[in-house]
Design an enzyme around this catalytic site. Structure first.
Site, PDB file in Angstrom:
ATOM      1  CE  LYS A 161       1.768   1.423   7.298  1.00 32.93           C
ATOM      2  NZ  LYS A 161       1.194   0.147   7.795  1.00 32.93           N
ATOM      3  CG  ASP A 212       2.356  -3.650   7.923  1.00 37.90           C
ATOM      4  OD1 ASP A 212       1.516  -2.729   7.975  1.00 37.90           O
ATOM      5  OD2 ASP A 212       2.517  -4.352   6.909  1.00 37.90           O
ATOM      6  CD  GLU A 253       8.003  -7.931   9.696  1.00 40.84           C
ATOM      7  OE1 GLU A 253       7.718  -8.197   8.519  1.00 40.84           O
ATOM      8  OE2 GLU A 253       7.151  -7.650  10.561  1.00 40.84           O
ATOM      9  CD  GLN A 261      -3.062  -1.018   2.092  1.00 38.24           C
ATOM     10  OE1 GLN A 261      -3.545   0.079   2.308  1.00 38.24           O
ATOM     11  NE2 GLN A 261      -3.559  -2.126   2.623  1.00 38.24           N
ATOM     12  CB  ILE A 287       5.632   4.564  11.634  1.00 34.78           C
ATOM     13  CG1 ILE A 287       4.099   4.611  11.542  1.00 34.78           C
ATOM     14  CG2 ILE A 287       6.097   3.343  12.412  1.00 34.78           C
ATOM     15  CD1 ILE A 287       3.518   3.573  10.611  1.00 34.78           C
ATOM     16  CG  ASP A 338      -2.185  -0.365   5.827  1.00 33.87           C
ATOM     17  OD1 ASP A 338      -2.759  -1.471   5.795  1.00 33.87           O
ATOM     18  OD2 ASP A 338      -0.951  -0.235   5.746  1.00 33.87           O
ATOM     19  CG  ASP A 349      -3.179  -8.258   6.096  1.00 34.96           C
ATOM     20  OD1 ASP A 349      -3.382  -9.275   5.406  1.00 34.96           O
ATOM     21  OD2 ASP A 349      -2.588  -7.257   5.657  1.00 34.96           O
ATOM     22  CB  VAL A 351      13.806   0.733  14.372  1.00 32.70           C
ATOM     23  CG1 VAL A 351      14.953   0.305  15.277  1.00 32.70           C
ATOM     24  CG2 VAL A 351      12.587   1.101  15.206  1.00 32.70           C
TER      25      VAL A 351
END
Length: 411
Positions: A149, A326, A316, A133, A249, A168, A311, A252
């Site tokens: 986002k 996410d 990770e 997205q 966001i 999202d 979803d 990192v």
């Protein structure tokens, strides 16, 4: 060869009969008092446990870490951005990730870092082509990268359909960050609400590939980006005042490992995944994953269930710990509880004592109490969604009780 008209008539009759029978069978499905239809026997048993939860699920505890976080945020409200050493703040935040956290929620600097994410000048804007997205990759003064986002829906929008439907929801990223704090598992990146101007903040510092996906519509700047679902016919546009709100966001500066989730969906209406029909599925998972990883995935399932993020097809890890990155598919429909997100819990029936304690600390209204105190939460979380999260917390307790009766004890 058969005549065409009789064949068409028979086909129509068969189709009509099919839908009549389907509708009849759906009406026969057991339904809870609030209208929830049981998808399977486990659903029914969990909702039955919900009616008889022990009193120890209604305790009141003070969350000292959440209180410290809120105090740090409040202390930074009137800070002048020009007086902050942004590079030092970014460097500190990038040292936080460890086996137990991505964010140090008790650091005195957390409020200033969140403030800087909201107000630091954007020095470069690019497309973030990761994922499916539209996202922007922004560089802030001091060299810190962050993901933006955008807001696609009003917060009241109810997303119908499968749990993974829709675009999202930027607010889900912010609420997920707060929820990770309340669960005392700060495994999400810092996420804050920020309003930007595509015309004045983004275009002057945009890369060529971003500019190539930018155009004007009704005198408003629009971007359609570059991703799997990105289309020029479906762009994001700023409003009549040249503003666009979204989630910023913290990106990192660490490397993460990526794995396919054992509880991945097929994303096909006509095909079920093995875990959706195999009651002993966890036995197979235990042959492939270590107990610590399974416990991580159970923690993740509880976290996802509370916000209804169904979803997480991949996950990770950082230093072999599952991190919660996410989370944009949360907060879709406050009227639906997709219990299958809890499959890792009710199939494996294991739970860390620390997780159990954190969940109990949120009971008795503490989840709502602290969530309402979080910055900008009124802009991204409706009362209906908050009530739904509270109910899902009780459903997590009910699932633990189901496991207790199934295996004598889960904790």
């Amino acid at each position: 060869m058969f005549p065409k008209k009789p064949v068409k008539l028979v086909t129509c009759l068969v189709v009509a009969l099919f839908f009549f029978i389907l509708n009849y069978l759906l009406k026969l499905l057991p339904v809870t008092d609030d209208g929830h239809k049981y998808e399977n026997k486990i659903d029914m048993l969990i909702f039955e446990e919900l009616k008889h939860l022990p009193k120890y699920h209604i305790n009141e505890h003070e969350d000292t870490k959440a209180a410290m976080f809120l105090e740090a945020v409040k202390s930074a409200e009137n800070v002048e951005i020009s007086k902050l050493n942004l590079k030092e703040l970014w460097d500190e935040a990038n040292l936080w990730p460890s086996v137990n956290q991505l964010t140090n929620i008790t650091s005195p600097s957390i409020g200033s870092i969140m403030y800087a994410l909201k107000h630091a000048r954007i020095t470069k804007a690019d497309l973030d082509t990761r994922g499916t997205q539209l996202k922007l990759l922004l560089t802030l003064t001091g060299g810190q990268l962050c993901v933006f986002k955008p807001k696609w829906y009003e917060k009241e929008k109810v997303i119908e359909g499968p749990v993974y439907s829709g675009k999202d929801r930027y607010g889900a990223e912010i609420v997920a960050f707060y929820l990770s704090i309340l669960l005392n598992k700060p495994l999400t990146p810092i996420s804050v609400q920020r309003t930007i101007s595509l015309k004045y903040d983004i275009l002057p510092v945009a890369t060529k590939r971003l500019l190539n996906t930018t155009f004007l519509r009704n005198n408003r700047t629009c971007i359609y980006g570059k991703c799997f679902y990105c289309r020029k016919e479906d762009p994001i546009c700023e409003d009549e005042h040249n503003f666009l709100t979204g989630a910023v966001i913290f990106n990192v500066k660490k490397s993460f490992s990526n794995y396919r989730s054992p509880w991945q969906r097929t994303y096909k209406k006509t095909k079920r995944a093995q875990w959706e029909s195999d009651l002993d599925y966890c036995k197979m998972v235990k042959t492939k994953l270590q107990k610590r990883r399974i416990l991580d995935l159970i923690d993740t399932a509880i976290f996802d269930f509370l916000i209804q993020n169904g979803d997480r097809h991949h996950y990770e890890t950082f230093e072999d710990t599952v991190v919660w990155i996410d989370n944009g598919k949360g907060l879709g429909n406050p009227f639906v509880q997709h219990l299958d997100i809890l499959a890792p819990l009710y199939q494996c029936c294991m739970l860390r004592k620390k997780t159990w304690k954190s969940l109990q600390n949120l009971s008795g209204g503490n989840l709502t109490k602290y969530m309402r105190l979080m910055p900008d939460v009124q802009d991204v979380l409706t009362e209906l969604h908050l009530q739904a999260i509270e109910k899902r917390l009780l459903l997590v307790f009910a699932t633990v009780e189901y496991c207790n009766k199934k295996n004598n004890k889960v904790r």
